[in-house]
Every structure is written in structure tokens, then in C-alpha cells.
Motif scaffolding. Structure first.
Motif, mmCIF file in Angstrom:
data_model
loop_
_atom_site.group_PDB
_atom_site.id
_atom_site.type_symbol
_atom_site.label_atom_id
_atom_site.label_comp_id
_atom_site.label_asym_id
_atom_site.label_seq_id
_atom_site.Cartn_x
_atom_site.Cartn_y
_atom_site.Cartn_z
ATOM 1 N N PHE A 28 0.954 -1.375 0.049
ATOM 2 C CA PHE A 28 -0.017 -0.073 -0.211
ATOM 3 C C PHE A 28 0.955 1.106 0.024
ATOM 4 N N VAL A 62 4.280 1.014 1.598
ATOM 5 C CA VAL A 62 4.450 -0.013 2.567
ATOM 6 C C VAL A 62 4.041 -1.330 2.111
ATOM 7 N N VAL A 63 4.991 -2.263 2.409
ATOM 8 C CA VAL A 63 4.818 -3.690 1.887
ATOM 9 C C VAL A 63 3.980 -4.518 2.921
ATOM 10 N N ALA A 64 2.849 -4.619 2.844
ATOM 11 C CA ALA A 64 1.997 -5.607 3.756
ATOM 12 C C ALA A 64 2.330 -7.060 3.540
ATOM 13 N N GLY A 80 0.826 -10.831 8.003
ATOM 14 C CA GLY A 80 0.337 -10.618 6.717
ATOM 15 C C GLY A 80 -1.027 -11.540 6.334
ATOM 16 N N THR A 111 -4.062 -9.713 4.936
ATOM 17 C CA THR A 111 -4.006 -9.354 3.781
ATOM 18 C C THR A 111 -3.954 -10.353 2.863
ATOM 19 N N ASP A 166 6.252 -11.720 9.454
ATOM 20 C CA ASP A 166 6.725 -10.491 8.674
ATOM 21 C C ASP A 166 6.279 -10.444 7.119
#
Lengths: 508, 351
Positions: free
Chosen positions: A23, A26-28, A51, A54, A225
């Protein structure tokens, strides 16, 4: 990871490999991989923020992935809406289903696709028969004609499952379905899940509760993560191993209650009664003591806590704090007297979700912060900074909206907001519900430390290991009454569960 | 989230805000309305004949004064998520009471005080029905809208009382020194300070926002939800009665149908000024700009010989547009950031 050759030949029901989602900057999800086989229940575990959500939302069609593969029965798919995902046979059952409360159970199941008879009239009879057949197949007993209003969360979930089955969903994703269920309800949900597995469907079960994962699932995938860590058949792994994979380290002590000097009684409750909710509740909490309040969901524990704090009424009985009798229905007086309540429902009762971290932390102490009756954002920020850093709330700015934080961080904000009032007695309702292992340990350490400094703590928890590990004394409630009081040294999961489920629990 | 293990030793620092100051000031709905107000005022002074004259300001301020006054408590009520539709009827009732009591021989000052008390009582009735009985304020105040208006018309019939002391009627229209600033503006400014401080700089105001965003979280945090609402409804009644006295003096006429429909103008201005109808959002300066924007627009269009129907259409369209823009911008923001915001946090806390 399946070793059965027959299954490795057929393409898996659902396969994600190296799925990426970000997003903005920012890496989800860095690299999400998952493989669901038909006729199998697959667990997905990971700390909050790993995650999982997501990934589920990408499968559900709520988010579109930025990269990686998503295959359904070997075929590449790309969902741009939840409708497409549903049509492809994927159903997601959330922790708290959203049914139409005024419609009947049947109408809810067939919402938007009611069977019609002549002239397009809704064929109620056919609809009811089909609903009955569905419930029979799932082995549950719910009256299809009753309104959805007032159904337990467990029943609402079953209705969502029935809906999914009637749509012939081949993939069912359950996002923390057991978080709000009692033991019996969990057993029923598991029976339903197993029968769906035996029909050849693929199930994904997301949970923080290891005992349930080991009882129900066939395979488990761990995420950390935003990335895939490992997939293992459940028989080949252990809780310790999973926790290690989830946090990337060993968690040696989850429940570190240290010995503390037990002092004078701080909170004394006598004969508290509210008809139909709880009856003749008496207990005390002393300085330096953690009192665990155990029992099944619906036993009346939270209701007692709310009445003691003053947000709910009670008919008779007294609540004394530091020797002073608290008036009924006056949370502000209770707060001033030194009582704090971290409520059960963090999102509705604990936080003003749309307010900032700073405003949330400063809300209860707003009168104390004010100088000459005036308060500014600067004063709030200064106070909030102290508690945010003491509790290590993970956010960059104090103006971050509380609702955007993860569950564990939200709980820290709630704790900060109440510790800022410098209470002498802290009532904490489900301190670690829905929060990740790492934060859980932090919360436990904090509670232990607070007790060590002489605070009295009443801890309501549905997680037995938490109660047994943390509490100096365990009170057990069943159907609105305290059925047992067990000392730390005598408390076992067996005698606590027995008191929670049997009328004469005291003799356990 | 493994930060618990890797970075717990490092002390965390927190910035106060996640956006720079100019963004927090300029990228707000309030700033947009103030900007629009300035543009409309400039364009009107240039292009509408007569609008640039100083006397226009006097009449403009006198015209919008009742709306300005009532908008103050209305802002606070709407931020708690409630609404008060009975304000215009309280204006009417207070006007009639002032008139009838003055005619009956009471000194005007006494009559005015009685009218103010009556306004507060009307507000207390609303507050009682909403907080103690637990009815929705929309329904309650639709009912009392009819009730208070009925009382006003019943007391005076369709006649008007026009006999008031000259001292007071002159005072209502008086300008300061040789300027075009009406004296009554200072009464408004005094109340503006009171309500701004109350909403933005007191613990009571913090409670108002908390109630609007989450009633149960406010309750669990020791905020007196019901007491707060009760106080606001009484304030609303009191200020509406004050506006009623001003209205009577300005036109020198007490009538039962004074200010009919004013409540909709007040609510339109408050919503235009950025107060959410769902509660929890809004600020006083935005509301003042909203009231003035509607006032300037109506005044300029009237001077340009636009009929009142068309003026209504234009202000109505503006209101709808502003509400739509608001939701559109909110939607855009959630799309630009993470939907639901959660993943953004997941990742930002992951490292």
C-alpha cells in the motif's frame, strides 16, 4: 508438503505463491505462499501483522495483489471483487458475521438469491426446506424461522457456513472463528468443519489458539513479517516449534508472574446481584495480587466487572475500594477512587477508534491534565508520549488513528490510557484476546510488574494457561455465580474447568 | 511485529503528528470552506453592483445573526451525534413571550429574561426526552418543533405585537461609532469565544468528540454521556431564545411564525462548515465560515436580482455538493492509503 502421491498429482484447490501486496510505500505482504488441498483443514498462524489478513483479503477479492501467483484448481485467477471470489467458490467466514438482524435465519441464508415460484414470488416453503436440509447436513439445530437477532455468535457463524455450503463453496476460510466462542460451541464448530472436510472441501483455519489447531487441523502454515515461513503436517510439529517459527526465537516463558508481596485488600465486593445476570458475588483483590476470574463465555464475568466499575447497574450488594464504598453507575467516581477497567471489547468499549493515539490515552485523564479548566493538544501529546513509550506502542506519530493499529498495539494504547490514571486496582477483561504471541508476553510481563509494585489486578480470561500462569488466586464463575475459589498452588486446568462446567464445582 | 525482540532495547521516539503543519492546516475541510468564502466574497464585490458597499456588510451580519448564534450550540450538539430541529420554534416562542409579557405591562428586560428561561426549559424538555427517556433526538425535536411553534402561535394568534422600547430596538440595529459594524456582533463574538473554548479547549469538549465517535467508549472512559447532552440541549434552547429576542427587536415585531424554517438554514450551514451528521467531526471556525458563505451568497444573489427560489436552489446544490465532495475525498484517501488502514500498520510495525 503433502506426501500422498494421489494428492500431489491433482492440482491443489487453492495455491498462492510469492504473492506481493503493498500500500503505497508500505509492503504488507512480501511473499505470501499457501497451498490448500481438498479434503483437508489447513491452519494459518502468525503474529498480528504477519500478513495473514492481507493474504485472506486477496483471496476474498477485497484487495488485488501486486505480484505473484494465485491459482484455483491449477488455473490462474485474478479477483477484482468479492463477488468474483464468491462465484469461484470461495467463502470467508469472519469472526463476527454480519447478518440482517430483523430477517429470519432462512432469509439470511438465501439473501439476494431466494428461490422463486410463479410470478417471481419468493417460494418460502422451498427456501425453508432447503435451510432445514442444510442444517441437518451440518448436524446443527437452529430454527430456520427465527429472526437472526439474538443468535449467539456461534450460531451466526454456522449460518454463514450454511450460506457458503448452499453456494457450494469449495474453499472455506475461517478467520479466528473461535475467538468469541465457548467450549461447547467450539466443539460443534469443529464437528461442522470436519464434516465439510470429509465432503472434500478445502478449509483454511486462522487462529491464535494452538490447542485448537492441533485438535482440528491437518497441516499448518506459519507466516512472519509478511512472508511464508514453513508448512508442516500437524503431526510433525509441536507448539514450541510453531512459536519459534512465528516469532523467530524461543519463547521460554509466556506467563511470567513473579512473586509479589501480598498486602491489604484494596477492592472488596460483597453480595453483588443483578437479577438474571449474576448473583451474590463476593470477592476481594489485595495489593500485589493478581486474581484470575475464569469461566465459560457467558458465565457473567464481564458483566460483574462492568457493574463493579459502574458502567452497568446492579440491584444489591456493595463495592468498596480502599475502604470507600463506590456509588452505583458512576464510572467517573470509580476512576477517581483509583479503579481502572480495560474492557472486553477493545474496538467498541476500550478505544475511540477514529481518534488519535494521543487523544485516546488522554481521554480519561483529561480533567487532571487541564490547567485552570483548559486543555490543549500539546498537554495531551506530552501525557500520551510518556505512556506510549513506556508501553512501546508501535507507531511513528501520536496523531495516528487508533483504529489503524494492530490488535496488540491497540491493547497497549488501552492499557496506557488506564495506567495514566494511576489506578490502585486494575480490572482487565481478556487482556490478550486476539493479540500476537510477542505482545502477549509483554502484557503478561507488564501485569506482573504492576502487581509487583503493589497494584491489585482482577484478570478475566478465557485462556486457561493464562489464568493458571498469572493468577495468585483463581475465582471460577458459572452461570452468574462464583462456584470456586482456588489458590495458585492448587489450581489445575482440570479443577478450574470442572468448576466452570459443574454446579458443585467447589468440591472439585 | 518481531520488533518486540529486535528493537525493544531501543527507546522509541514519537512525533506529535504524521503530517507537516501546512497540511494539517490547509488540507482540511474547514480551510476549503474558508477559501470558498473568500473567493465568493471577492467575486461578488467585483461583479455584483452594490455588494462592495459598506452598508451591505451591516445588513449581511444582521441577517445572518440568528443563524450565527444558533449554529454555535448546534455544532456541539451535532458533534455528539444528536440534532436539535426545534430551535426555530424556540425562536418563535421566545419572540411571542417577550411580546406578550411586554404588552401585559412587564418591563421589557423582565420579559426578555422570562423568554430566556423559557428557552432553557424548552431545551431541557428536549434533553430530558433524549437522555432520560432515551428517544432519538431527530424524532424528539421534530415533535417539539411542532409543539413549541404551536404554543407560540396559540399564545398570540396571527396578530403581531410591535410596541417595544425604542432603546432596545435601536440597540439591536445600532452600529459601533461611525463604522458599519453592528453592535450585536460583539454579543456574538463573546458567545463565539465561550463556545470555541468549550468545544476545543476544555475536558468537556473532549468528551463531546468522544461521545460522537463512540458513545460506549466514552461511557467506559468516565465521560458523562447523558449529562453532556442535557447541558448542550439546554444551551441550544437558551441561545435560540436569545436569537428570538434579537429577531423581535430587529424587526420590531413579535409574531408566532417568526423564523419559521430557520432550523434548516442553521443545520445546512453547520453541515456545510464541516460537521459530520454522524457526529465526532467538525470545528467552530468551519461552521462560522459555512454560515457566512451561505449569507454572502444569498446577499450577493439578491442584489443581483436573482429570485429567492433560485437562491434556494443554489445554496441547496452547494450543500449537496459539499457533502458529496467530502465522502468522495474520504473514499479517495482510503484508496490511496491502505484499505481499512490495517495493512499499512502491519507492515510499518513489522520492521
Amino acid at each position: 508438503m503433502q506426501t500422498d502421491p494421489a494428492q500431489t498429482l491433482a492440482p491443489p484447490m487453492l495455491e498462492l505463491s510469492k504473492v506481493v501486496k503493498s500500500f503505497g510505500p508500505v509492503v504488507a505482504l512480501r511473499s505470501g505462499s499457501l497451498r490448500l488441498e481438498q479434503g483437508s483443514i489447513h491452519a494459518l498462524v502468525g503474529e498480528n501483522g504477519a500478513g495473514k489478513s492481507t493474504l485472506v483479503k486477496i483471496v476474498a477479492g477485497l484487495y488485488r495483489r501486486d505480484g505473484g501467483d494465485l491459482r484455483l484448481r491449477g488455473e490462474e485467477v485474478d479477483f477484482t471483487s468479492t463477488a468474483q471470489s464468491k462465484a469461484a467458490g470461495i467463502a470467508v467466514i469472519y469472526q463476527e458475521p454480519t447478518l440482517f438482524p430483523d430477517l429470519t435465519v432462512t432469509e439470511n441464508i438465501f439473501m439476494g438469491r431466494q428461490p422463486t415460484g410463479r410470478f417471481g414470488r419468493i417460494d418460502r416453503k422451498a427456501m425453508r426446506h432447503e435451510a432445514e436440509a442444510l442444517f441437518q447436513r451440518l448436524g446443527v439445530r437452529i430454527d430456520p424461522e427465527r429472526p437472526a437477532e439474538g443468535l449467539s455468535i456461534a450460531d451466526q457463524q454456522v449460518i454463514e457456513i450454511a450460506k457458503a455450503v448452499s453456494l457450494d463453496a469449495r474453499v472455506l476460510i475461517m478467520d479466528e472463528p473461535t475467538a468469541a466462542l465457548s467450549g461447547v460451541e467450539v466443539d460443534r464448530l469443529f464437528a461442522v468443519a470436519r464434516s465439510l472436510r470429509d465432503e472434500g472441501r478445502a478449509l483454511l483455519f486462522i487462529s491464535h489458539r494452538f490447542d485448537e489447531i492441533f485438535a482440528l487441523c491437518d497441516t499448518v502454515t506459519v507466516m512472519r513479517d509478511g512472508a511464508y515461513v514453513a508448512t508442516t503436517p500437524i503431526a510433525d510439529t509441536t507448539v514450541d516449534e510453531l512459536v519459534r517459527q512465528m516469532v523467530g526465537r524461543d519463547v521460554t516463558e509466556l506467563f511470567p508472574k513473579t512473586e509479589a508481596e501480598i498486602g491489604e485488600p484494596l477492592l472488596e465486593v460483597e453480595g453483588l446481584t443483578r437479577t438474571g445476570v449474576f448473583h451474590d458475588i463476593s470477592f476481594s483483590v489485595r495489593a500485589g495480587e493478581i486474581v484470575g476470574l475464569a469461566g465459560l463465555v457467558g458465565a457473567g464475568r464481564s458483566e460483574v466487572a462492568r457493574a463493579v466499575f459502574g458502567v452497568d447497574p446492579y440491584e444489591s450488594g456493595t463495592v468498596r475500594l480502599n475502604g470507600r464504598t463506590l456509588p452505583r453507575r458512576r464510572p467517573d467516581t470509580a476512576i477517581r477512587a483509583g479503579l481502572a477497567l480495560v474492557p472486553e471489547d477493545r474496538r467498541k468499549q476500550g478505544l475511540v477508534l477514529e481518534s488519535s493515539v494521543a487523544q485516546n490515552i488522554a481521554l480519561v485523564i483529561r480533567n487532571e491534565l487541564a490547567k485552570a479548566g483548559l486543555i490543549t493538544t500539546g498537554m495531551e501529546n506530552r501525557a500520551a508520549k510518556v505512556w506510549a513509550s513506556r508501553l512501546e506502542v508501535k507507531t511513528n506519530a501520536l496523531s495516528t488513528v487508533a483504529g489503524t493499529l494492530s490488535g496488540g498495539n491497540q491493547q497497549k494504547v488501552v492499557l496506557g490510557k488506564w495506567l495514566a490514571t494511576e489506578p490502585t486496582v486494575l480490572i482487565i477483561d481478556e487482556p490478550t484476546r486476539g493479540i500476537d504471541v510477542g505482545t502477549k508476553a509483554e502484557v503478561h510481563r507488564l501485569l506482573s510488574e504492576l502487581a509487583g509494585r503493589g497494584m491489585g489486578i482482577l484478570m478475566i480470561s478465557s485462556e486457561l494457561p493464562e489464568v493458571l500462569g498469572m493468577a495468585d488466586r483463581v475465582l471460577v464463575m458459572r452461570e452468574g455465580r462464583i462456584t470456586a475459589e482456588i489458590d495458585r498452588s492448587d489450581a489445575t486446568s482440570e479443577n478450574v474447568m470442572f468448576a466452570a462446567t459443574h454446579a458443585d464445582g467447589a468440591h472439585a | 511485529m518481531t520488533a518486540t525482540t529486535t528493537s525493544s532495547a531501543v527507546a522509541r521516539t514519537y512525533r506529535d503528528y504524521d503530517r507537516p503543519l501546512w497540511q494539517r492546516i490547509l488540507l482540511t475541510r474547514e480551510a476549503a470552506i474558508i477559501g470558498l468564502l473568500v473567493i465568493v466574497a471577492v467575486v461578488a464585490s467585483v461583479s455584483v453592483r452594490g455588494f462592495g458597499q459598506p452598508i451591505t456588510l451591516t445588513y449581511l451580519l444582521l441577517d445572518v445573526m440568528p443563524i450565527l448564534l444558533i449554529a454555535l450550540p448546534m455544532t456541539l450538539i451535532m458533534i455528539t451525534g444528536e440534532i436539535d430541529l426545534s430551535v426555530a420554534s424556540i425562536v418563535g416562542l421566545s419572540s411571542v413571550l417577550t411580546g406578550v409579557l411586554t404588552q401585559a405591562g412587564l418591563p421589557f428586560e423582565v420579559a426578555a429574561v422570562v423568554a430566556l428561561i423559557a428557552g432553557a426549559v424548552c431545551g431541557a424538555v428536549n434533553g430530558f426526552l433524549v437522555t432520560v427517556v432515551g428517544l432519538p433526538s431527530l424524532a424528539v425535536t421534530i415533535g417539539t418543533l411542532a409543539l413549541f411553534r404551536g404554543l407560540a402561535v396559540g399564545l398570540l394568534g396571527t396578530t403581531a405585537i410591535t410596541d417595544f422600547p425604542d432603546f432596545w430596538t435601536d440597540l439591536a440595529k445600532m452600529r459601533v461609532g461611525g463604522s458599519n459594524i453592528p453592535l450585536v456582533l460583539f454579543l456574538f463574538l463573546a458567545l463565539l469565544v465561550v463556545f470555541t473554548v468549550l468545544l476545543h479547549f476544555t475536558p468537556f469538549g473532549r468528551g463531546i468528540y468522544a461521545i460522537g465517535l463512540s458513545k460506549s467508549a466514552a461511557h467506559f472512559s468516565g465521560v458523562h454521556v447523558e449529562r453532556t447532552k442535557m447541558i448542550l440541549f439546554v444551551l441550544s434552547g437558551l441561545v435560540a431564545a436569545l436569537a428570538g429576542i434579537f429577531y423581535t427587536l430587529r424587526f420590531g415585531s413579535a409574531r408566532g411564525d417568526n423564523a419559521t424554517g430557520l432550523e434548516l438554514q442553521v443545520i445546512a450551514a453547520v453541515v456545510l462548515g464541516g460537521v459530520s451528521v454522524f457526529g465526532g467531526r467538525g470545528a467552530i471556525h468551519g461552521v462560522i465560515a459555512g454560515v457566512l458563505l451561505i449569507g454572502v451568497l444569498a446577499s450577493a444573489l439578491r442584489l443581483a436580482n436573482v429570485t429567492s427560489d433560485v437562491i434556494n436552489i443554489i445554496t441547496g446544490a452547494l450543500l449537496v455538493l459539499s457533502v458529496v465532495t467530502n465522502s468522495f475525498l474520504a473514499w479517495l484517501r482510503t484508496r490511496r492509503r491502505a484499505p481499512g488502514g490495517k495493512p499499512r500498520v502491519e507492515a510499518s510495525t513489522a520492521g
